[in-house]
Design a protein around this motif. Structure first.
Motif, PDB file in Angstrom:
ATOM      1  N   GLY A  36       0.827  -1.194   0.000  1.00  0.00           N
ATOM      2  CA  GLY A  36       0.000   0.000   0.000  1.00  0.00           C
ATOM      3  C   GLY A  36       0.863   1.245   0.000  1.00  0.00           C
ATOM      4  O   GLY A  36       2.081   1.183  -0.197  1.00  0.00           O
ATOM      5  N   PRO A  37       0.252   2.380   0.244  1.00  0.00           N
ATOM      6  CA  PRO A  37       0.991   3.640   0.203  1.00  0.00           C
ATOM      7  C   PRO A  37       1.899   3.817   1.414  1.00  0.00           C
ATOM      8  O   PRO A  37       1.703   3.206   2.454  1.00  0.00           O
ATOM      9  N   CYS A  38       2.890   4.659   1.229  1.00  0.00           N
ATOM     10  CA  CYS A  38       3.707   5.151   2.338  1.00  0.00           C
ATOM     11  C   CYS A  38       3.226   6.573   2.606  1.00  0.00           C
ATOM     12  O   CYS A  38       3.120   7.382   1.681  1.00  0.00           O
ATOM     13  N   LEU A  39       2.918   6.843   3.856  1.00  0.00           N
ATOM     14  CA  LEU A  39       2.462   8.173   4.251  1.00  0.00           C
ATOM     15  C   LEU A  39       3.559   8.843   5.069  1.00  0.00           C
ATOM     16  O   LEU A  39       4.097   8.242   5.995  1.00  0.00           O
ATOM     17  N   THR A  40       3.893  10.076   4.711  1.00  0.00           N
ATOM     18  CA  THR A  40       4.971  10.807   5.365  1.00  0.00           C
ATOM     19  C   THR A  40       4.465  12.173   5.800  1.00  0.00           C
ATOM     20  O   THR A  40       3.895  12.914   4.996  1.00  0.00           O
ATOM     21  N   VAL A  41       4.684  12.499   7.067  1.00  0.00           N
ATOM     22  CA  VAL A  41       4.340  13.832   7.569  1.00  0.00           C
ATOM     23  C   VAL A  41       5.399  14.798   7.066  1.00  0.00           C
ATOM     24  O   VAL A  41       6.593  14.621   7.321  1.00  0.00           O
ATOM     25  N   ALA A  80      -2.230  11.610  26.818  1.00  0.00           N
ATOM     26  CA  ALA A  80      -0.798  11.704  26.529  1.00  0.00           C
ATOM     27  C   ALA A  80      -0.138  10.332  26.617  1.00  0.00           C
ATOM     28  O   ALA A  80      -0.591   9.451  27.343  1.00  0.00           O
ATOM     29  N   GLY A  81       0.927  10.168  25.839  1.00  0.00           N
ATOM     30  CA  GLY A  81       1.728   8.956  25.893  1.00  0.00           C
ATOM     31  C   GLY A  81       1.387   7.914  24.837  1.00  0.00           C
ATOM     32  O   GLY A  81       2.134   6.966  24.654  1.00  0.00           O
ATOM     33  N   ASN A  82       0.276   8.081  24.119  1.00  0.00           N
ATOM     34  CA  ASN A  82      -0.113   7.104  23.097  1.00  0.00           C
ATOM     35  C   ASN A  82       0.704   7.286  21.821  1.00  0.00           C
ATOM     36  O   ASN A  82       1.132   8.383  21.495  1.00  0.00           O
ATOM     37  N   ARG A  83       0.891   6.176  21.094  1.00  0.00           N
ATOM     38  CA  ARG A  83       1.533   6.207  19.778  1.00  0.00           C
ATOM     39  C   ARG A  83       0.445   6.099  18.716  1.00  0.00           C
ATOM     40  O   ARG A  83      -0.494   5.315  18.835  1.00  0.00           O
ATOM     41  N   TRP A  84       0.608   6.878  17.618  1.00  0.00           N
ATOM     42  CA  TRP A  84      -0.361   6.906  16.529  1.00  0.00           C
ATOM     43  C   TRP A  84       0.359   6.683  15.203  1.00  0.00           C
ATOM     44  O   TRP A  84       1.521   7.063  15.061  1.00  0.00           O
ATOM     45  N   TYR A  85      -0.377   6.112  14.245  1.00  0.00           N
ATOM     46  CA  TYR A  85       0.176   5.812  12.922  1.00  0.00           C
ATOM     47  C   TYR A  85      -0.794   6.292  11.857  1.00  0.00           C
ATOM     48  O   TYR A  85      -2.017   6.151  12.009  1.00  0.00           O
ATOM     49  N   LEU A  86      -0.250   6.856  10.772  1.00  0.00           N
ATOM     50  CA  LEU A  86      -1.085   7.278   9.648  1.00  0.00           C
ATOM     51  C   LEU A  86      -1.497   6.071   8.814  1.00  0.00           C
ATOM     52  O   LEU A  86      -0.699   5.166   8.573  1.00  0.00           O
ATOM     53  N   HIS A  87      -2.733   6.082   8.375  1.00  0.00           N
ATOM     54  CA  HIS A  87      -3.266   5.071   7.458  1.00  0.00           C
ATOM     55  C   HIS A  87      -4.009   5.807   6.353  1.00  0.00           C
ATOM     56  O   HIS A  87      -4.451   6.935   6.538  1.00  0.00           O
ATOM     57  N   ALA A  88      -4.145   5.174   5.204  1.00  0.00           N
ATOM     58  CA  ALA A  88      -4.910   5.761   4.090  1.00  0.00           C
ATOM     59  C   ALA A  88      -6.118   4.877   3.837  1.00  0.00           C
ATOM     60  O   ALA A  88      -6.001   3.656   3.809  1.00  0.00           O
ATOM     61  N   HIS A  89      -7.266   5.485   3.643  1.00  0.00           N
ATOM     62  CA  HIS A  89      -8.484   4.688   3.480  1.00  0.00           C
ATOM     63  C   HIS A  89      -9.286   5.078   2.249  1.00  0.00           C
ATOM     64  O   HIS A  89     -10.500   4.986   2.255  1.00  0.00           O
ATOM     65  N   THR A  90      -8.643   5.512   1.208  1.00  0.00           N
ATOM     66  CA  THR A  90      -9.361   5.866  -0.019  1.00  0.00           C
ATOM     67  C   THR A  90      -8.863   5.003  -1.159  1.00  0.00           C
ATOM     68  O   THR A  90      -7.868   5.308  -1.805  1.00  0.00           O
ATOM     69  N   ASP A  91      -9.524   3.890  -1.403  1.00  0.00           N
ATOM     70  CA  ASP A  91      -9.236   3.011  -2.536  1.00  0.00           C
ATOM     71  C   ASP A  91      -7.751   2.696  -2.664  1.00  0.00           C
ATOM     72  O   ASP A  91      -7.180   2.757  -3.743  1.00  0.00           O
ATOM     73  N   VAL A  92      -7.132   2.315  -1.540  1.00  0.00           N
ATOM     74  CA  VAL A  92      -5.695   2.067  -1.573  1.00  0.00           C
ATOM     75  C   VAL A  92      -5.330   0.809  -2.355  1.00  0.00           C
ATOM     76  O   VAL A  92      -4.215   0.695  -2.849  1.00  0.00           O
ATOM     77  N   LEU A  93      -6.261  -0.119  -2.492  1.00  0.00           N
ATOM     78  CA  LEU A  93      -5.949  -1.323  -3.263  1.00  0.00           C
ATOM     79  C   LEU A  93      -5.743  -1.008  -4.740  1.00  0.00           C
ATOM     80  O   LEU A  93      -5.096  -1.748  -5.449  1.00  0.00           O
ATOM     81  N   HIS A  94      -6.292   0.111  -5.193  1.00  0.00           N
ATOM     82  CA  HIS A  94      -6.151   0.494  -6.595  1.00  0.00           C
ATOM     83  C   HIS A  94      -5.254   1.717  -6.778  1.00  0.00           C
ATOM     84  O   HIS A  94      -5.130   2.241  -7.871  1.00  0.00           O
ATOM     85  N   GLY A  95      -4.653   2.190  -5.689  1.00  0.00           N
ATOM     86  CA  GLY A  95      -3.699   3.299  -5.776  1.00  0.00           C
ATOM     87  C   GLY A  95      -4.315   4.604  -6.211  1.00  0.00           C
ATOM     88  O   GLY A  95      -3.716   5.348  -6.969  1.00  0.00           O
ATOM     89  N   LYS A  96      -5.501   4.892  -5.694  1.00  0.00           N
ATOM     90  CA  LYS A  96      -6.177   6.133  -6.075  1.00  0.00           C
ATOM     91  C   LYS A  96      -6.535   6.930  -4.826  1.00  0.00           C
ATOM     92  O   LYS A  96      -7.097   6.389  -3.880  1.00  0.00           O
ATOM     93  N   GLY A  97      -6.225   8.191  -4.853  1.00  0.00           N
ATOM     94  CA  GLY A  97      -6.621   9.072  -3.764  1.00  0.00           C
ATOM     95  C   GLY A  97      -5.866   8.805  -2.479  1.00  0.00           C
ATOM     96  O   GLY A  97      -5.130   7.840  -2.354  1.00  0.00           O
ATOM     97  N   CYS A  98      -6.061   9.678  -1.535  1.00  0.00           N
ATOM     98  CA  CYS A  98      -5.443   9.504  -0.228  1.00  0.00           C
ATOM     99  C   CYS A  98      -6.237  10.315   0.786  1.00  0.00           C
ATOM    100  O   CYS A  98      -6.355  11.528   0.655  1.00  0.00           O
ATOM    101  N   LYS A  99      -6.789   9.629   1.736  1.00  0.00           N
ATOM    102  CA  LYS A  99      -7.500  10.296   2.821  1.00  0.00           C
ATOM    103  C   LYS A  99      -6.914   9.766   4.120  1.00  0.00           C
ATOM    104  O   LYS A  99      -7.390   8.772   4.667  1.00  0.00           O
ATOM    105  N   PRO A 100      -5.827  10.388   4.600  1.00  0.00           N
ATOM    106  CA  PRO A 100      -5.151   9.872   5.790  1.00  0.00           C
ATOM    107  C   PRO A 100      -6.046   9.917   7.026  1.00  0.00           C
ATOM    108  O   PRO A 100      -6.810  10.856   7.230  1.00  0.00           O
ATOM    109  N   THR A 101      -5.945   8.880   7.807  1.00  0.00           N
ATOM    110  CA  THR A 101      -6.577   8.811   9.113  1.00  0.00           C
ATOM    111  C   THR A 101      -5.506   8.351  10.096  1.00  0.00           C
ATOM    112  O   THR A 101      -4.437   7.909   9.689  1.00  0.00           O
ATOM    113  N   LEU A 102      -5.802   8.437  11.364  1.00  0.00           N
ATOM    114  CA  LEU A 102      -4.866   7.996  12.385  1.00  0.00           C
ATOM    115  C   LEU A 102      -5.400   6.764  13.091  1.00  0.00           C
ATOM    116  O   LEU A 102      -6.607   6.627  13.293  1.00  0.00           O
TER     117      LEU A 102
END
Length: 146
Positions: free
Chosen positions: A52-57, A116-138
């Motif tokens: 899937g995609p790599c998401l970078t801040v 405070a103290g929690n770890r979070w990760y970016l995920h993409a949930h917009t048609d990532v199986l087909h490589g279209k769009g990007c709507k990052p969520t945590l």
């Protein structure tokens, strides 16, 4: 046999120490967001790994992110924050797709991080199986369904 057990334990402890501690985050009043997170999933039906995609801040409130040595960014709790994020799609051989970079902005409301103290990760949930769009969520999980 004992040297292998000791070596295994040392590796496990070292791996755990590479993540920011919850106690550190609580003491500072911050959460930890992974600066870059690449999604990969094994798809049972297809019997193969899907890259899937790599998401970078790329920015925090329009400034370059202050990336820690462990790859996380500290963000204050109960504070509205705007993240600039690049989503880069990968081909099935795990190479970056040409013209597969999408820049987007994620606005995190002041109630996004309340503990405070929690770890979070970016995920993409917009048609990532087909490589279209990007709507990052945590997500609190580094794993996730694509």
């Amino acid at each position: 046999m004992k040297p292998f057990l000791i070596l295994g334990l040392a590796i496990a402890v070292t791996g755990c120490q590479s993540l920011p501690s919850s106690d550190e985050g609580r003491a500072k009043g911050v959460v930890f967001v992974k600066g870059q997170h690449c999604l990969t999933e094994y798809i049972e039906d297809l019997k193969r790994v899907h890259y899937g995609p790599c998401l970078t801040v790329t920015s925090v409130d329009s400034k370059p992110p202050d990336l820690r040595s462990d790859g996380f960014i500290e963000l204050p709790v109960s504070t509205r924050t705007t993240l600039g994020v690049y989503c880069v799609y990968r081909s099935q051989n795990d190479t970056l797709k040409e013209n597969g970079r999408i820049h987007t902005t994620v606005v995190l409301p002041d109630d996004q991080f309340t503990q405070a103290g929690n770890r979070w990760y970016l995920h993409a949930h917009t048609d990532v199986l087909h490589g279209k769009g990007c709507k990052p969520t945590l997500s609190r999980s580094s794993q996730g369904r694509m």
